[in-house]
Design a protein around this motif. Structure first.
Motif, PDB file in Angstrom:
ATOM      1  N   ILE A  23       0.482  -6.713   2.325  1.00  0.00           N
ATOM      2  CA  ILE A  23      -0.947  -6.968   2.497  1.00  0.00           C
ATOM      3  C   ILE A  23      -1.324  -6.954   3.971  1.00  0.00           C
ATOM      4  N   GLU A  24      -0.457  -7.462   4.835  1.00  0.00           N
ATOM      5  CA  GLU A  24      -0.708  -7.347   6.274  1.00  0.00           C
ATOM      6  C   GLU A  24      -0.705  -5.871   6.668  1.00  0.00           C
ATOM      7  N   THR A  25       0.248  -5.117   6.129  1.00  0.00           N
ATOM      8  CA  THR A  25       0.281  -3.673   6.384  1.00  0.00           C
ATOM      9  C   THR A  25      -1.033  -3.034   5.973  1.00  0.00           C
ATOM     10  N   TYR A  85       0.466  -4.934  -9.584  1.00  0.00           N
ATOM     11  CA  TYR A  85       1.305  -3.900  -8.975  1.00  0.00           C
ATOM     12  C   TYR A  85       1.941  -3.023 -10.062  1.00  0.00           C
ATOM     13  N   PRO A  86       1.940  -1.704  -9.876  1.00  0.00           N
ATOM     14  CA  PRO A  86       1.667  -0.952  -8.661  1.00  0.00           C
ATOM     15  C   PRO A  86       0.217  -0.522  -8.472  1.00  0.00           C
ATOM     16  N   GLY A  87      -0.718  -1.174  -9.150  1.00  0.00           N
ATOM     17  CA  GLY A  87      -2.121  -0.869  -8.962  1.00  0.00           C
ATOM     18  C   GLY A  87      -2.642  -1.384  -7.631  1.00  0.00           C
ATOM     19  N   PHE A  88      -3.937  -1.175  -7.395  1.00  0.00           N
ATOM     20  CA  PHE A  88      -4.542  -1.599  -6.133  1.00  0.00           C
ATOM     21  C   PHE A  88      -4.560  -3.122  -6.077  1.00  0.00           C
ATOM     22  N   PRO A  89      -4.018  -3.722  -5.005  1.00  0.00           N
ATOM     23  CA  PRO A  89      -3.860  -5.177  -4.971  1.00  0.00           C
ATOM     24  C   PRO A  89      -5.170  -5.945  -4.785  1.00  0.00           C
ATOM     25  N   THR A  90      -5.309  -7.010  -5.551  1.00  0.00           N
ATOM     26  CA  THR A  90      -6.485  -7.869  -5.395  1.00  0.00           C
ATOM     27  C   THR A  90      -6.572  -8.448  -3.995  1.00  0.00           C
ATOM     28  N   ASP A  91      -5.422  -8.623  -3.330  1.00  0.00           N
ATOM     29  CA  ASP A  91      -5.418  -9.176  -1.976  1.00  0.00           C
ATOM     30  C   ASP A  91      -5.945  -8.198  -0.926  1.00  0.00           C
ATOM     31  N   GLU A 150       6.417   2.587   0.451  1.00  0.00           N
ATOM     32  CA  GLU A 150       6.416   2.617  -1.008  1.00  0.00           C
ATOM     33  C   GLU A 150       5.672   1.424  -1.607  1.00  0.00           C
ATOM     34  N   HIS A 151       5.579   0.333  -0.860  1.00  0.00           N
ATOM     35  CA  HIS A 151       4.899  -0.863  -1.363  1.00  0.00           C
ATOM     36  C   HIS A 151       3.376  -0.758  -1.265  1.00  0.00           C
ATOM     37  N   VAL A 152       2.863   0.227  -0.530  1.00  0.00           N
ATOM     38  CA  VAL A 152       1.418   0.325  -0.310  1.00  0.00           C
ATOM     39  C   VAL A 152       0.883   1.692  -0.736  1.00  0.00           C
TER      40      VAL A 152
END
Length: 301
Positions: A118-120, A183-189, A142-144
């Motif tokens: 999320i910081e990324t 996840y792996p959808g668009f994050p609420t955060d 891969e996480h974003v």
């Protein structure tokens, strides 16, 4: 919680399935068990901390535990990797079915914490918003992936090179619809940060929030800066404006704090964000990092 309910009912049901006795008294949860026994448990809905709690409990339970409809976030995979390094036997983390074979004990280990996705994503969105050129180092692309895909649709140039991501903002920001998903959808955060980006995009966009029922609290503060946003239920319609204007605003939660900082970076004039103590829960020295990128930003107290 300011952004919506965070029930622990699935945590408790799962622990009871493993043999724990749960008592709720005077606002506290008391859980007791001589030894947990492995079992099969289905989550009615994916829950990150619920999956993590039961995975840790099952690691030392007697027998085999199978978690179905488990959450798939990278943090769960990282936790499973640490537990396995300590002697646990966990298979399937990152998938919807996780199998844990209980072991008698765990031993110490050393671990490197995974990058904060999320910081990324926040710095990626900031680069696109300010039409900047920013390279994020030591991240995990891969996480974003969902964020990368949306930023490309917005018009930003995104280059991935190993463990780094370079984002170059486009002069014209395109409107893109977003729906938050596990996840792996668009994050609420990342919803609030992306809303800021859409507030200065060309055209109309719709952001649908499916995870938390009260995660549009930041909308009223973005309106103070000149954003044109209409909320209806779990959806927000954003009509892009040419620019935002600086104003005093108040943060209400962690990600709202980040979104208001992003809005201030893009706004004309001076923006003061109050109650920024929320930020420190999820970002380390974010103002110093933005200042290093050339932003006129500082923390007064």
């Amino acid at each position: 919680c300011a952004i919506g309910a965070r029930p622990i009912n699935l945590h408790l049901k799962g622990l009871e399935r493993l043999g724990a006795t749960i008592e709720l008294a005077h606002g506290y949860v008391e859980a007791k068990a001589d030894r947990l026994i492995g079992d099969d448990f289905y989550f009615d809905m994916p829950t990150v901390t619920g999956t993590e709690n039961l995975m840790m409990a099952a690691a030392l339970a007697e027998g085999v535990t199978v978690l179905r409809n488990a959450a798939r976030e990278p943090e769960i995979v990282a936790l499973a990797d640490v537990l396995n390094a300590m002697g646990a036997d966990i298979q399937g983390a990152g998938n919807s079915v996780i199998t844990i074979k209980g072991v008698p004990s765990l031993h110490p280990t050393e671990v490197s914490i995974i990058p904060d996705r999320i910081e990324t994503g926040t710095f990626m969105a900031a680069a696109a918003l300010t039409r900047g050129d920013v390279t994020i180092l030591d991240c995990e692309p891969e996480h974003v992936r969902s964020i990368i895909d949306k930023l490309k649709l917005v018009g930003a140039k995104v280059d991935v090179n190993g463990k780094s991501i370079r984002v170059i903002g486009a002069e014209e920001i395109n409107s893109v619809d977003v729906k938050t998903l596990p996840y792996p959808g668009f994050p609420t955060d990342m919803q609030a940060q992306f809303m800021v980006l859409m507030s200065v995009a060309k055209g109309l966009s719709i952001i649908s929030e499916t995870i938390f029922e009260n995660r549009f609290i930041h909308v009223s503060e973005l309106r103070r800066l000149g954003a044109d946003i209409t909320v209806s239920g779990h959806a927000a319609m954003i009509k892009g404006v040419p620019y935002l204007s600086g104003a005093p605003v108040m943060a209400t939660d962690l990600r709202a704090s980040a979104s208001l900082i992003l809005a201030g970076l893009a706004a004309k004039g001076r923006t003061e964000v109050h109650r920024v103590y929320h930020l420190d829960r999820g970002y380390e020295s974010i103002e110093k990092k933005f200042a290093a990128l050339g932003a006129a930003i500082w923390r007064e107290k």
